[in-house]
Design an enzyme around this catalytic site. Sequence first.
Site, PDB file in Angstrom:
ATOM      1  CB  SER A  82      -0.870  -0.020   1.264  1.00  0.00           C
ATOM      2  OG  SER A  82      -1.359   1.268   1.584  1.00  0.00           O
TER       3      SER A  82
ATOM      4  CE1 TYR B 108      -4.742  -1.917   4.620  1.00  0.00           C
ATOM      5  CE2 TYR B 108      -3.679   0.212   4.291  1.00  0.00           C
ATOM      6  CZ  TYR B 108      -4.239  -0.946   3.775  1.00  0.00           C
ATOM      7  OH  TYR B 108      -4.307  -1.120   2.413  1.00  0.00           O
TER       8      TYR B 108
END
Length: 278
Positions: free
Chosen positions: A161, A174
């Site tokens: 990500s 995350y």
Amino acid sequence: MSGMHEALKGKTAVITGGSGVLCSEMARELARHGMKIAIMNRTAEKGKQVADEIRHAGGEATAYAANVLDRESLTKAKEEIIETFGSVDLLINGAGGNHPDAVTDHEVFESVPGGKSFFDLDEHGFTTVFATNFTGSFLASQVFGKALLDAESPSIINLSSMSAYSPMTKVPAYSAAKASINNFTMWMAVHFAETGLRVNAIAPGFFLTDQNRSLLTNEDGSYTARSEKILAGTPMKRFGKPEDLLGTLLWLADPAYSGFVTGITVPVDGGFMAYSGV
């Protein structure tokens, strides 16, 4: 789309989180190039829909239920997959996601009461999000690793990500997990390099998915303030579309194209990483 990737034909791809917006598009594309697709989700129902679509288009696909945090369920799925397809050539670690318990309400710390602050984050929520995104990739790699080593030109592709490079506000678990994915991708690439198993990752920029849609769009379809910030930081001034990932996917999956490529994470981000904001 481009011409066919013959080196993928007849090979088997296992995709965790395979029913998600991005991974289901990957599954359909790999099937189009002749790969046999094993779609894994916590519940087989979600994956069945994607597997049915692939079969209707003339491809080969089966859905399996497996929780990436449960070694036993992964092992059971692996045995079924090998029984059905005979081998595992590619593992895509796509399972992940976030949870409200691991998200702060404000982007920066505010000492006035109101909303969930850093100090209110639930430890269980935090560790669950970290585990789903990182430990799940570790366990799936471990469980499918030996089968991969039996393949002719095996490959693992992890999902990273933008948050791995510069952490997004509000989502510390995350972000930390995705940074770990980048590091683990490099570690595994080195560890297995002499066996012929290549390990790489794709780091999508900002794509609209089922998981983030409510954060990024209002009910009327207009963009939220967070979306406006993202687009202001993306030189191409748009969100990614799932098909934007497919060229990178095919390049990394096909040993005829990337046989000497291992240990990298490829950003597909519309320029987000390159832009300083100024």
